[in-house]
Design an enzyme around this catalytic site. Structure first.
Site, PDB file in Angstrom:
ATOM      1  N   HIS A 259     -23.836  -5.201  -5.120  1.00  0.00           N
ATOM      2  CA  HIS A 259     -24.113  -6.038  -3.654  1.00  0.00           C
ATOM      3  C   HIS A 259     -25.559  -5.322  -3.219  1.00  0.00           C
ATOM      4  CE1 HIS A 259     -19.610  -4.971  -3.854  1.00  0.00           C
ATOM      5  NE2 HIS A 259     -19.619  -5.963  -3.138  1.00  0.00           N
TER       6      HIS A 259
ATOM      7  N   GLU B 228      -1.214   3.591  13.869  1.00  0.00           N
ATOM      8  CA  GLU B 228      -1.171   4.520  12.859  1.00  0.00           C
ATOM      9  C   GLU B 228      -1.866   3.796  11.604  1.00  0.00           C
ATOM     10  OE1 GLU B 228       3.455   4.543  13.989  1.00  0.00           O
ATOM     11  OE2 GLU B 228       1.562   2.669  14.175  1.00  0.00           O
TER      12      GLU B 228
ATOM     13  N   HIS C 266      14.162  -1.693  11.230  1.00  0.00           N
ATOM     14  CA  HIS C 266      13.013  -0.142  11.513  1.00  0.00           C
ATOM     15  C   HIS C 266      13.637   0.436   9.995  1.00  0.00           C
ATOM     16  CE1 HIS C 266      12.106  -1.160  15.248  1.00  0.00           C
ATOM     17  NE2 HIS C 266      11.408  -0.134  15.397  1.00  0.00           N
TER      18      HIS C 266
END
Length: 654
Positions: free
Chosen positions: A36, A402, A464
């Site tokens: 890159h 999270e 869950h």
């Protein structure tokens, strides 16, 4: 060159330095036939000025009070390696020529521990911004312990459009703003180009307003104007908030016909374009990997400044033996001196509860132990009693974030002083998967506490109840996944995790489990061990393997089988990965040529490595009382005994 002011006479040399970087990067990518070049060439001017501000010492890359520099976009690796070479780190010109080659110090994306001077493995876009927030939080807490005289460095992060499009960047920036991390400076390479073309194809928000709303100071500069860049950095260093510098740049700067094109992002420029570009800027078109002597001399001044800064810091530290002792205690913790809680055999306790007591024991013994939860501390049992909240205490409140929690914890863990943990429900570990994977690549010591580990979650239902997560993380190299059967096995798992140079995950029950007898470190260190031998007078016919809550189930099932005259061994496997590493001889000693039935309230297909049959989940869970769900899905003693007898019948028929 004075860092406080850039004079007009300095501009020629700064431009020569930045063009040297550009052509080093272009040559590296061209020589590797991949890479890159665009972003490194666009960031070269910023990198040169940033080098005037950085306080690092290539002679001691791990000096504690150094500035941290994080490249969130790993695709700027050519720039990273060029700078490390020019600044005097252990990265040679030959290493630059070996860019992206097998076994080189210069892999396609920078990796911690592989290349000297790389602060952290950032990996996927956006991770590095979270890592930088983690470094800044680590520095703030270090100031609380050691004082702002001992810790006064800055954390710099270079990011691009891709980093800010990833959702993890929003979460990370939100936490940084909330805590007023004035030691954090993020430079946004705003070149308006992504792989598909103009950034406007998918992004139109006002980045400045976004960060201002998150309590950041926002500055802007021309990313190719040395004085503008310099003034922005000076202002950022004096900010009372985290600072975002929006630097307007041109991707592939000075690549002539390809300047500003998305084609420069991820492909070599081509020999002709590079040659013409060099010629236009007064460089020898036929010479590759060329560094003018005066440019090399200017870059080497960073090392001289860094050595002086570290010497002065060490003199200050020498006058403060108490702070020196604290640093030593955090960098070389006494794991053998931890006083663990005791439990009563036969009582019932969820492993999330026993783990909470263990975490508090670590907190009381280890100065550098800290951590927190994604707004679930009461459920995860992860609150560290009597220690206060960040930045003045050990408890981190990540909020419901999270994604950022994982990346921030990686930054804290690699700061150089701390042993962190982070916690959530096991099913939400999916949100942290990228961060956990990167920590496993780095072998970073960090604890992932994941509670509510199975269908035992109960009434909250399938969304869950983790089913496939155990198999996922067990498949991840370098990650130790512990699923303890009870409180005592939980202690032994922690003892093993503390001595492992790898991240560890603790997968813990919501429901109460019977506390068994204490188990030794040595047994758990092998990943699995013989928990119960065949009843006297019976012949060993089958071995029941289980982890976590299913160990107690295996013991109950063994009673039924042995009452019918079938000899059973019960083997507890708190860590699948360690048992796999223990070797075939040890594994054979556990199974003793018997039939093997594994039991786990999850997908569990990995157990077929040793098992002839597996009682596991073949679907997602359901909403209902946890104990009823275990019976509904076949996790009850009578069904386990029946499945074991089926295996034995199959053996006899063969």
């Amino acid at each position: 060159m004075c860092v406080k002011e850039i004079q007009p006479d300095d501009l020629f040399m700064l431009e020569k330095m930045s063009n040297t970087i550009r052509f080093l990067c272009a040559d590296m990518v061209e020589n590797a036939h991949s890479g890159h070049p665009g972003a490194p060439m666009g960031l070269a001017d910023i990198a040169v000025v940033l080098g005037l501000h950085l306080r690092i010492n290539p002679k001691d890359p791990k000096w504690l009070n150094r500035d941290r520099l994080v490249f969130s976009g790993g695709h700027v690796s050519a720039l990273v390696y060029s700078l490390l070479h020019l600044w005097g780190f252990d990265v040679s010109l030959q290493d630059l020529k070996n860019f992206r080659k097998l076994g080189s110090k210069t892999p396609g994306h920078p990796e911690l521990g592989h290349t000297e001077g790389v602060e952290i493995t950032t990996g996927p876009l956006g991770q590095g911004l979270g890592n930088a927030v983690g470094f800044a939080m680590g520095a703030k807490y270090a100031q609380n312990i050691l004082s702002s005289e001992i810790i006064d460095h800055k954390v710099y992060c270079l990011c691009g459009d891709g980093d800010l499009q990833e959702g993890i960047s929003y979460e990370s920036a939100s936490i940084a703003g909330h805590h007023c991390l004035d030691n954090l400076i993020v430079i946004y390479d705003s070149n308006a180009i992504t792989i598909e073309g103009d950034v406007g194809l998918a992004m139109s928000e006002d980045i400045a307003q976004r960060f201002q709303a998150q309590q950041w100071r926002v500055l802007e500069c021309d990313g190719h104007d040395f004085i503008s860049i310099h003034q922005a950095l000076l202002a950022a260093k004096n900010s009372t908030k985290p600072t975002l510098i929006i630097a307007k740049t041109i991707i592939g700067k000075n690549a002539l016909t390809l300047e500003g094109s998305h084609k420069t992002h991820g492909a070599p420029l081509g020999a002709a374009v590079i040659a013409e570009s060099k010629k236009a800027l007064g460089f020898d078109a036929a010479q590759s990997f060329f560094i003018p002597e005066d440019v090399a001399l200017r870059f080497s001044q960073l090392k001289e400044r860094g050595e002086l800064a570290q010497t002065l810091w060490e003199q200050k530290l020498a006058c403060n033996p108490e702070m020196k002792q604290k640093i030593s205690a955090m960098q070389c913790p006494d794991y053998d001196g931890i006083v663990y809680p005791t439990f009563k055999t036969g009582e019932m306790m969820a492993t999330r509860v026993s783990n909470g007591k263990i975490l508090n024991a670590l907190s009381q013994s280890l100065l550098g132990f800290m951590g927190g939860s994604a707004d679930l501390a009461p459920s995860n049992n992860t609150h560290l009693e009597g220690t206060g909240d960040f930045p003045n205490g050990k408890n981190l409140h990540f909020g419901i974030r999270e994604h950022a929690m994982g990346a921030i914890s990686n930054g804290i863990a690699n700061y150089g002083l701390f042993l962190p943990f982070c916690a959530t429900f096991f099913v939400f570990s999916d949100y942290m998967s990228a961060s956990i994977r990167v920590s496993a690549i780095m072998r970073t010591k960090i604890f992932y506490v994941c509670t509510h580990d199975s269908i035992g979650v109960g009434e909250d239902g399938a969304t869950h109840q983790p089913i496939e997560q155990l198999s996922h993380f067990r498949a991840m190299p370098n990650l130790l996944v512990f699923r303890p059967a009870d409180a005592y096995e939980n202690i032994a798992c922690m003892q093993v995790a503390l001595k492992a140079q790898a991240p560890s995950m603790f997968v813990l029950s919501r429901q109460n489990l019977p506390i068994l007898s204490p188990v030794s470190y040595e047994k758990v260190a092998k990943g699995g061990y013989l928990l119960q031998e065949v009843r006297a007078g019976l012949t060993h016919q089958i071995t029941l393997l289980a982890s976590g809550s299913e160990v107690a189930l295996a013991l109950k099932s063994a009673v039924i089988l042995e009452d019918e005259g079938i000899g059973v061994r019960v083997v507890s496997v708190p860590c699948f990965e360690l048992l796999a590493q223990a070797g075939e001889a040890y594994q054979a000693s556990l199974f003793a040529k018997s039939k093997v039935l594994a039991i786990e309230a999850a997908r569990g297909l990995e157990w077929y490595r040793w098992a002839d049959g597996v009682v596991c989940m073949d679907s997602f869970g359901s909403s209902g009382v946890g104990s009823e769900l275990f019976a509904h899905y076949g996790f009850e003693p009578q069904n386990i005994a029946q499945e074991a007898k089926k295996l034995l019948t199959l053996k006899q028929s063969i």
